[in-house]
Design a protein around this motif. Structure first.
Motif, PDB file in Angstrom:
ATOM      1  N   GLN A  65       0.807  -1.222   0.000  1.00 42.46           N
ATOM      2  CA  GLN A  65       0.000   0.000   0.000  1.00 42.46           C
ATOM      3  C   GLN A  65       0.840   1.273   0.000  1.00 42.46           C
ATOM      4  O   GLN A  65       0.574   2.200  -0.751  1.00 42.46           O
ATOM      5  N   ARG A  66       1.883   1.278   0.856  1.00 39.41           N
ATOM      6  CA  ARG A  66       2.665   2.520   1.036  1.00 39.41           C
ATOM      7  C   ARG A  66       4.153   2.211   0.866  1.00 39.41           C
ATOM      8  O   ARG A  66       4.741   1.469   1.651  1.00 39.41           O
ATOM      9  N   VAL A  67       4.754   2.792  -0.153  1.00 36.13           N
ATOM     10  CA  VAL A  67       6.159   2.560  -0.475  1.00 36.13           C
ATOM     11  C   VAL A  67       6.965   3.830  -0.209  1.00 36.13           C
ATOM     12  O   VAL A  67       6.579   4.917  -0.642  1.00 36.13           O
ATOM     13  N   LEU A  68       8.077   3.669   0.494  1.00 32.56           N
ATOM     14  CA  LEU A  68       9.041   4.752   0.617  1.00 32.56           C
ATOM     15  C   LEU A  68      10.147   4.495  -0.392  1.00 32.56           C
ATOM     16  O   LEU A  68      10.778   3.433  -0.366  1.00 32.56           O
ATOM     17  N   GLU A  69      10.375   5.455  -1.294  1.00 30.62           N
ATOM     18  CA  GLU A  69      11.528   5.385  -2.180  1.00 30.62           C
ATOM     19  C   GLU A  69      12.662   6.179  -1.538  1.00 30.62           C
ATOM     20  O   GLU A  69      12.553   7.389  -1.345  1.00 30.62           O
ATOM     21  N   ILE A  70      13.729   5.491  -1.175  1.00 31.10           N
ATOM     22  CA  ILE A  70      14.903   6.155  -0.608  1.00 31.10           C
ATOM     23  C   ILE A  70      15.774   6.649  -1.755  1.00 31.10           C
ATOM     24  O   ILE A  70      16.079   5.885  -2.672  1.00 31.10           O
ATOM     25  N   ALA A  71      16.162   7.914  -1.682  1.00 35.90           N
ATOM     26  CA  ALA A  71      17.002   8.532  -2.715  1.00 35.90           C
ATOM     27  C   ALA A  71      16.291   8.530  -4.069  1.00 35.90           C
ATOM     28  O   ALA A  71      16.639   7.791  -4.980  1.00 35.90           O
ATOM     29  N   SER A  72      15.264   9.372  -4.178  1.00 36.14           N
ATOM     30  CA  SER A  72      14.449   9.431  -5.404  1.00 36.14           C
ATOM     31  C   SER A  72      15.165  10.093  -6.576  1.00 36.14           C
ATOM     32  O   SER A  72      14.640  10.089  -7.690  1.00 36.14           O
ATOM     33  N   GLY A  73      16.333  10.665  -6.328  1.00 39.48           N
ATOM     34  CA  GLY A  73      17.136  11.214  -7.429  1.00 39.48           C
ATOM     35  C   GLY A  73      16.418  12.311  -8.182  1.00 39.48           C
ATOM     36  O   GLY A  73      16.005  13.319  -7.619  1.00 39.48           O
ATOM     37  N   THR A  74      16.221  12.095  -9.480  1.00 37.03           N
ATOM     38  CA  THR A  74      15.563  13.106 -10.319  1.00 37.03           C
ATOM     39  C   THR A  74      14.048  13.143 -10.095  1.00 37.03           C
ATOM     40  O   THR A  74      13.403  14.144 -10.384  1.00 37.03           O
ATOM     41  N   GLY A  75      13.479  12.011  -9.647  1.00 41.79           N
ATOM     42  CA  GLY A  75      12.029  11.894  -9.523  1.00 41.79           C
ATOM     43  C   GLY A  75      11.400  11.112 -10.669  1.00 41.79           C
ATOM     44  O   GLY A  75      10.199  10.812 -10.645  1.00 41.79           O
ATOM     45  N   GLN A  76      12.200  10.747 -11.673  1.00 41.59           N
ATOM     46  CA  GLN A  76      11.668  10.036 -12.845  1.00 41.59           C
ATOM     47  C   GLN A  76      11.054   8.682 -12.475  1.00 41.59           C
ATOM     48  O   GLN A  76       9.973   8.334 -12.942  1.00 41.59           O
ATOM     49  N   HIS A  77      11.781   7.914 -11.652  1.00 39.81           N
ATOM     50  CA  HIS A  77      11.280   6.596 -11.254  1.00 39.81           C
ATOM     51  C   HIS A  77       9.935   6.726 -10.528  1.00 39.81           C
ATOM     52  O   HIS A  77       9.010   5.965 -10.792  1.00 39.81           O
ATOM     53  N   THR A 126       8.207   9.863  -2.062  1.00 39.53           N
ATOM     54  CA  THR A 126       9.562  10.182  -2.517  1.00 39.53           C
ATOM     55  C   THR A 126      10.385  10.727  -1.344  1.00 39.53           C
ATOM     56  O   THR A 126       9.841  11.243  -0.369  1.00 39.53           O
ATOM     57  N   SER A 127      11.714  10.611  -1.466  1.00 39.92           N
ATOM     58  CA  SER A 127      12.611  11.178  -0.457  1.00 39.92           C
ATOM     59  C   SER A 127      13.947  11.500  -1.105  1.00 39.92           C
ATOM     60  O   SER A 127      14.344  10.860  -2.088  1.00 39.92           O
ATOM     61  N   GLU A 128      14.629  12.463  -0.533  1.00 45.11           N
ATOM     62  CA  GLU A 128      15.948  12.870  -1.051  1.00 45.11           C
ATOM     63  C   GLU A 128      16.576  13.845  -0.068  1.00 45.11           C
ATOM     64  O   GLU A 128      15.917  14.326   0.861  1.00 45.11           O
ATOM     65  N   LEU A 129      17.841  14.160  -0.307  1.00 44.96           N
ATOM     66  CA  LEU A 129      18.472  15.277   0.383  1.00 44.96           C
ATOM     67  C   LEU A 129      17.730  16.554  -0.031  1.00 44.96           C
ATOM     68  O   LEU A 129      17.263  16.650  -1.173  1.00 44.96           O
ATOM     69  N   VAL A 177      10.221  13.936   1.139  1.00 47.99           N
ATOM     70  CA  VAL A 177      10.630  14.252   2.510  1.00 47.99           C
ATOM     71  C   VAL A 177      12.159  14.215   2.544  1.00 47.99           C
ATOM     72  O   VAL A 177      12.786  13.563   1.699  1.00 47.99           O
ATOM     73  N   ALA A 178      12.740  14.912   3.512  1.00 48.58           N
ATOM     74  CA  ALA A 178      14.202  14.968   3.611  1.00 48.58           C
ATOM     75  C   ALA A 178      14.722  13.737   4.347  1.00 48.58           C
ATOM     76  O   ALA A 178      14.448  13.563   5.541  1.00 48.58           O
ATOM     77  N   ILE A 233       9.670   9.487   8.707  1.00 42.67           N
ATOM     78  CA  ILE A 233       8.644   8.524   8.267  1.00 42.67           C
ATOM     79  C   ILE A 233       8.439   7.536   9.410  1.00 42.67           C
ATOM     80  O   ILE A 233       9.411   7.030   9.982  1.00 42.67           O
ATOM     81  N   GLU A 234       7.177   7.251   9.724  1.00 38.85           N
ATOM     82  CA  GLU A 234       6.870   6.350  10.849  1.00 38.85           C
ATOM     83  C   GLU A 234       6.852   4.890  10.424  1.00 38.85           C
ATOM     84  O   GLU A 234       7.492   4.044  11.045  1.00 38.85           O
ATOM     85  N   SER A 235       6.076   4.595   9.374  1.00 37.37           N
ATOM     86  CA  SER A 235       5.965   3.192   8.973  1.00 37.37           C
ATOM     87  C   SER A 235       5.474   3.068   7.530  1.00 37.37           C
ATOM     88  O   SER A 235       4.667   3.876   7.061  1.00 37.37           O
ATOM     89  N   VAL A 236       6.008   2.050   6.843  1.00 39.84           N
ATOM     90  CA  VAL A 236       5.607   1.721   5.467  1.00 39.84           C
ATOM     91  C   VAL A 236       5.611   0.209   5.334  1.00 39.84           C
ATOM     92  O   VAL A 236       6.231  -0.485   6.136  1.00 39.84           O
ATOM     93  N   ASP A 237       4.917  -0.297   4.318  1.00 36.20           N
ATOM     94  CA  ASP A 237       4.962  -1.755   4.126  1.00 36.20           C
ATOM     95  C   ASP A 237       5.894  -2.160   2.982  1.00 36.20           C
ATOM     96  O   ASP A 237       6.013  -3.336   2.653  1.00 36.20           O
ATOM     97  N   ALA A 238       6.594  -1.154   2.397  1.00 34.12           N
ATOM     98  CA  ALA A 238       7.605  -1.468   1.378  1.00 34.12           C
ATOM     99  C   ALA A 238       8.583  -0.300   1.256  1.00 34.12           C
ATOM    100  O   ALA A 238       8.221   0.859   1.455  1.00 34.12           O
ATOM    101  N   VAL A 239       9.826  -0.652   0.911  1.00 33.47           N
ATOM    102  CA  VAL A 239      10.872   0.336   0.644  1.00 33.47           C
ATOM    103  C   VAL A 239      11.503  -0.026  -0.691  1.00 33.47           C
ATOM    104  O   VAL A 239      11.789  -1.203  -0.949  1.00 33.47           O
TER     105      VAL A 239
END
Length: 196
Positions: free
Chosen positions: A27-39, A54-57, A80-81, A91-97
């Protein structure tokens, strides 16, 4: 101007084929280091049942936001940073990274901190999906990966293509058990762990 990475364009379709299967019941995926945002935009559009965080520096947020503004996808959230070397994440909780092409860029110490952070926020039964090049038995799987590793180390001696076995031991130390190891084009893999 939206940032653009050629590699995202090349690998997004084969990655999506794997994500369709492994994230089918997520249901809820955190993408670590989303880069450009294309993915994020590509996967978010193709997998509308997911909320894609999405997340990034912080300095890369504007580029990601430009992709999100263009796409108008309700299920892909503003970045999010997250700094993988920092112990606290917003981020508190996700069911996928999901993460692509980070563990060979950052120092090993940051890989360890990243896995600790993932284990902290991943729900029981949650999945970690890691994309990139990996070594097996301490050996490169291709000439191109060996060249890539040399190039990485010329930029930063602490970076480099990681050994699958070392990563898997790190994952297991955080209660993450390997579910899949999928061969991908251009000598990459997708590794999938599940939180026990």
């Amino acid at each position: 101007m939206k940032p653009y990475a050629e590699s995202c364009e090349q690998n997004q379709e084969p990655i999506l084929e794997v994500l369709k299967e492994i994230f089918a019941d997520r249901q809820r995926v955190l993408e670590i280091a989303s880069g450009t945002g294309q993915h994020a935009v590509y996967f978010g559009r193709a997998l509308p049942h997911l909320t894609w965080q999405t997340s990034e520096l912080a300095q890369n947020h504007a580029g990601i936001q430009a992709w999100l503004d263009d796409s108008l996808l309700p299920n892909v959230l503003p970045p999010v940073a997250i700094d993988v070397s920092a112990p606290k994440w917003p981020i508190e909780s996700v069911d996928a990274v999901f993460n692509a092409n980070t563990v060979h860029i950052v120092a090993w110490q940051e890989v360890e901190t990243m896995f600790a952070g993932i284990a902290r926020i991943l729900d029981e039964g949650g999945l970690l999906c890691l994309y990139g090049p990996f070594n097996y038995g301490g050996k490169f799987t291709s000439e191109s990966n060996a060249r890539f590793d040399a190039w990485l180390k010329s930029r930063d001696l602490n970076s480099g293509v990681r050994d699958f076995e070392t990563l898997n031991r790190l994952a297991e130390s955080h209660g993450l058990l390997l579910q899949k190891d999928v061969a991908m084009p251009a000598n990459n893999r997708i590794l999938v762990w599940q939180r026990a």
